[in-house]
Design a protein around this motif. Structure first.
Motif, PDB file in Angstrom:
ATOM      1  N   ILE A  11       0.849  -1.197   0.000  1.00  0.00           N
ATOM      2  CA  ILE A  11       0.000   0.000   0.000  1.00  0.00           C
ATOM      3  C   ILE A  11       0.879   1.239   0.000  1.00  0.00           C
ATOM      4  N   LYS A  12       0.304   2.349  -0.464  1.00  0.00           N
ATOM      5  CA  LYS A  12       1.054   3.599  -0.544  1.00  0.00           C
ATOM      6  C   LYS A  12       1.091   4.320   0.788  1.00  0.00           C
ATOM      7  N   ASP A  13      -0.059   4.455   1.449  1.00  0.00           N
ATOM      8  CA  ASP A  13      -0.121   5.218   2.692  1.00  0.00           C
ATOM      9  C   ASP A  13      -1.454   4.955   3.374  1.00  0.00           C
ATOM     10  N   TYR A  14      -1.532   5.273   4.649  1.00  0.00           N
ATOM     11  CA  TYR A  14      -2.788   5.227   5.384  1.00  0.00           C
ATOM     12  C   TYR A  14      -3.447   6.592   5.261  1.00  0.00           C
ATOM     13  N   ASP A  15      -4.098   6.803   4.136  1.00  0.00           N
ATOM     14  CA  ASP A  15      -4.680   8.101   3.813  1.00  0.00           C
ATOM     15  C   ASP A  15      -6.158   7.941   3.497  1.00  0.00           C
ATOM     16  N   GLU A  16      -6.762   9.009   2.998  1.00  0.00           N
ATOM     17  CA  GLU A  16      -8.198   8.983   2.715  1.00  0.00           C
ATOM     18  C   GLU A  16      -8.560   7.873   1.741  1.00  0.00           C
ATOM     19  N   ASN A  17      -7.756   7.695   0.708  1.00  0.00           N
ATOM     20  CA  ASN A  17      -8.041   6.639  -0.265  1.00  0.00           C
ATOM     21  C   ASN A  17      -7.995   5.263   0.378  1.00  0.00           C
ATOM     22  N   PHE A  18      -7.013   5.051   1.248  1.00  0.00           N
ATOM     23  CA  PHE A  18      -6.887   3.753   1.915  1.00  0.00           C
ATOM     24  C   PHE A  18      -8.107   3.473   2.781  1.00  0.00           C
ATOM     25  N   PHE A  19      -8.462   4.423   3.656  1.00  0.00           N
ATOM     26  CA  PHE A  19      -9.548   4.175   4.601  1.00  0.00           C
ATOM     27  C   PHE A  19     -10.922   4.145   3.942  1.00  0.00           C
ATOM     28  N   SER A  20     -11.062   4.726   2.762  1.00  0.00           N
ATOM     29  CA  SER A  20     -12.383   4.856   2.143  1.00  0.00           C
ATOM     30  C   SER A  20     -12.873   3.567   1.488  1.00  0.00           C
ATOM     31  N   GLY A  21     -11.985   2.656   1.184  1.00  0.00           N
ATOM     32  CA  GLY A  21     -12.386   1.446   0.477  1.00  0.00           C
ATOM     33  C   GLY A  21     -12.291   0.208   1.338  1.00  0.00           C
ATOM     34  N   ASP A  22     -11.921  -0.894   0.696  1.00  0.00           N
ATOM     35  CA  ASP A  22     -11.791  -2.168   1.398  1.00  0.00           C
ATOM     36  C   ASP A  22     -10.331  -2.497   1.667  1.00  0.00           C
ATOM     37  N   ALA A  23      -9.505  -1.450   1.728  1.00  0.00           N
ATOM     38  CA  ALA A  23      -8.063  -1.674   1.803  1.00  0.00           C
ATOM     39  C   ALA A  23      -7.642  -2.401   3.075  1.00  0.00           C
ATOM     40  N   ILE A  24      -8.317  -2.145   4.187  1.00  0.00           N
ATOM     41  CA  ILE A  24      -7.948  -2.832   5.422  1.00  0.00           C
ATOM     42  C   ILE A  24      -8.167  -4.332   5.278  1.00  0.00           C
ATOM     43  N   THR A  71     -19.378  16.876   6.918  1.00  0.00           N
ATOM     44  CA  THR A  71     -19.075  15.550   6.393  1.00  0.00           C
ATOM     45  C   THR A  71     -17.740  15.076   6.957  1.00  0.00           C
ATOM     46  N   LEU A  72     -17.767  13.883   7.523  1.00  0.00           N
ATOM     47  CA  LEU A  72     -16.548  13.251   8.007  1.00  0.00           C
ATOM     48  C   LEU A  72     -15.970  12.403   6.885  1.00  0.00           C
ATOM     49  N   LEU A  73     -14.704  12.648   6.571  1.00  0.00           N
ATOM     50  CA  LEU A  73     -14.046  11.924   5.490  1.00  0.00           C
ATOM     51  C   LEU A  73     -13.191  10.796   6.046  1.00  0.00           C
ATOM     52  N   PRO A  74     -12.970   9.754   5.252  1.00  0.00           N
ATOM     53  CA  PRO A  74     -12.096   8.664   5.693  1.00  0.00           C
ATOM     54  C   PRO A  74     -10.726   9.193   6.105  1.00  0.00           C
ATOM     55  N   GLY A  75     -10.258   8.747   7.268  1.00  0.00           N
ATOM     56  CA  GLY A  75      -8.994   9.216   7.809  1.00  0.00           C
ATOM     57  C   GLY A  75      -9.130  10.366   8.778  1.00  0.00           C
ATOM     58  N   ASP A  76     -10.287  11.030   8.814  1.00  0.00           N
ATOM     59  CA  ASP A  76     -10.497  12.089   9.805  1.00  0.00           C
ATOM     60  C   ASP A  76     -10.416  11.496  11.218  1.00  0.00           C
ATOM     61  N   VAL A  77     -10.031  12.337  12.171  1.00  0.00           N
ATOM     62  CA  VAL A  77      -9.893  11.901  13.557  1.00  0.00           C
ATOM     63  C   VAL A  77     -10.862  12.688  14.431  1.00  0.00           C
ATOM     64  N   ILE A  78     -11.617  11.962  15.257  1.00  0.00           N
ATOM     65  CA  ILE A  78     -12.428  12.575  16.307  1.00  0.00           C
ATOM     66  C   ILE A  78     -11.726  12.282  17.628  1.00  0.00           C
ATOM     67  N   SER A  79     -11.349  13.332  18.352  1.00  0.00           N
ATOM     68  CA  SER A  79     -10.741  13.166  19.666  1.00  0.00           C
ATOM     69  C   SER A  79     -11.830  13.390  20.705  1.00  0.00           C
ATOM     70  N   THR A  80     -12.015  12.412  21.609  1.00  0.00           N
ATOM     71  CA  THR A  80     -13.285  12.280  22.311  1.00  0.00           C
ATOM     72  C   THR A  80     -13.351  12.885  23.705  1.00  0.00           C
ATOM     73  N   GLY A  81     -12.315  13.629  24.111  1.00  0.00           N
ATOM     74  CA  GLY A  81     -12.360  14.255  25.427  1.00  0.00           C
ATOM     75  C   GLY A  81     -11.425  13.568  26.410  1.00  0.00           C
ATOM     76  N   THR A  82     -11.209  14.224  27.548  1.00  0.00           N
ATOM     77  CA  THR A  82     -10.221  13.744  28.523  1.00  0.00           C
ATOM     78  C   THR A  82     -10.835  13.658  29.914  1.00  0.00           C
ATOM     79  N   PRO A  83     -10.390  12.682  30.717  1.00  0.00           N
ATOM     80  CA  PRO A  83     -10.852  12.612  32.108  1.00  0.00           C
ATOM     81  C   PRO A  83     -10.151  13.635  32.987  1.00  0.00           C
ATOM     82  N   ALA A  84     -10.530  13.669  34.244  1.00  0.00           N
ATOM     83  CA  ALA A  84      -9.950  14.619  35.200  1.00  0.00           C
ATOM     84  C   ALA A  84      -8.459  14.373  35.379  1.00  0.00           C
ATOM     85  N   GLY A  85      -7.765  15.431  35.846  1.00  0.00           N
ATOM     86  CA  GLY A  85      -6.356  15.303  36.160  1.00  0.00           C
ATOM     87  C   GLY A  85      -5.449  16.176  35.322  1.00  0.00           C
ATOM     88  N   VAL A  86      -6.016  17.090  34.528  1.00  0.00           N
ATOM     89  CA  VAL A  86      -5.195  17.988  33.711  1.00  0.00           C
ATOM     90  C   VAL A  86      -4.554  19.050  34.611  1.00  0.00           C
TER      91      VAL A  86
END
Length: 283
Positions: free
Chosen positions: A29-42, A232-247
């Motif tokens: 494979i070339k890279d873990y990019d939008e094209n990779f995640f959008s199809g059946d590459a995994i 619109t969320l595209l293949p390869g986009d990242v959602i960071s889901t928040g942090t617990p206490a202790g910052v």
């Protein structure tokens, strides 16, 4: 499957981890990019892998962020009740969303550079969701069909830039090196229950964050569905889901923040761990 990228900054190649060994798959494979995640590459990659024919990668090789620069990083703020409480913020009725610049992305063990004129650089261990299928107006019931995998993320924040300089939080979230991602992306089959994962973070060996994704205010399907109502969320986009206490912002009797020479370690069950050494800007 566990996806990695390895090599010098800007020259990383795609690889995988199998039975705790690292292998080069750059000939497949070339890279873990939008094209990779959008199809059946995994699935295709899984079927093509034969460890006997894969070059092994030394454990001494640097790991980069395990995906190409995505179109966006979307973060969910105050998504743990204990974190909202320690920052004296009300429990959100809907997810608080903000962007983090993708230029902040670095490898999991790269140095953290305290920004120029920073006085309040803070840490936040977070679960990241990697999108694997274009998502627009997705229902909660179908949301997990759009997940390529999960990843460890330290959502570094400069609190003075974020909270004291007016405007949106993005200013305090987007400095270079403020998004170490990895060490690897774990495909969903690697994670038994994404809503029961321990998250932890240490500074100089002291445990400061010790939480669990069971305490998320808004769970993974809801977050994907909710965000997809606004963009619109595209293949390869990242959602960071928040942090617990202790910052740092929530430390008692008073907040304290990172300084040059500190060492930050963090991890999530099933997603490995990472370490960042703290350096001053220009050092």
């Amino acid at each position: 499957m566990k996806l990695i990228k390895f090599g010098k900054p800007g020259q990383e190649k795609p690889g995988v981890i199998i039975d705790d060994k690292r292998y080069d798959v750059s000939h497949l494979i070339k890279d873990y990019d939008e094209n990779f995640f959008s199809g059946d590459a995994i699935e295709n990659l899984k079927s093509e892998i034969n460890t006997q024919n894969l070059p092994e990668v030394s454990l001494d090789e640097r790991l980069g962020a395990p995906l190409a620069r995505p179109s966006k990083i979307i973060c969910v703020g105050l998504n743990y009740k204990d974190h909202a409480a320690e920052t004296n913020a009300p429990i959100p009725e809907e997810p608080i969303l903000f962007f983090k610049a993708t230029t902040a992305i670095v490898g999991p063990n790269d140095d953290l550079i305290i920004p120029k004129d920073s006085t309040k650089t803070d840490w936040e261990v977070e679960l990241g969701i990697v999108i694997g299928k274009k998502a627009s107006y997705v229902s909660e019931e179908n949301a997990l069909e759009h997940v390529a995998g999960y990843v460890l993320h330290n959502d570094y924040s400069e609190r003075a830039f974020q909270l004291e300089r007016n405007g949106q939080w993005v200013k305090g979230k987007s400095c270079d090196t403020f998004a170490p991602i990895g060490p690897f992306i774990a495909t969903p089959d690697e994670i038994e229950d994404v809503h029961n994962l321990r998250l932890w973070l240490k500074v100089n060996g002291q445990i400061l964050q010790d939480g669990n994704t069971s305490n998320l205010i808004f769970d993974v399907p809801f977050m994907i569905s909710y965000i997809s109502q606004f963009m619109t969320l595209l293949p390869g986009d990242v959602i960071s889901t928040g942090t617990p206490a202790g910052v740092g912002l929530g430390q008692k009797p008073e907040p304290w923040y990172l300084k040059p020479g500190d060492v930050v370690e963090l991890g999530i069950d099933g997603l490995g761990s990472s370490t960042q050494k703290v350096k001053a800007y220009g050092e």
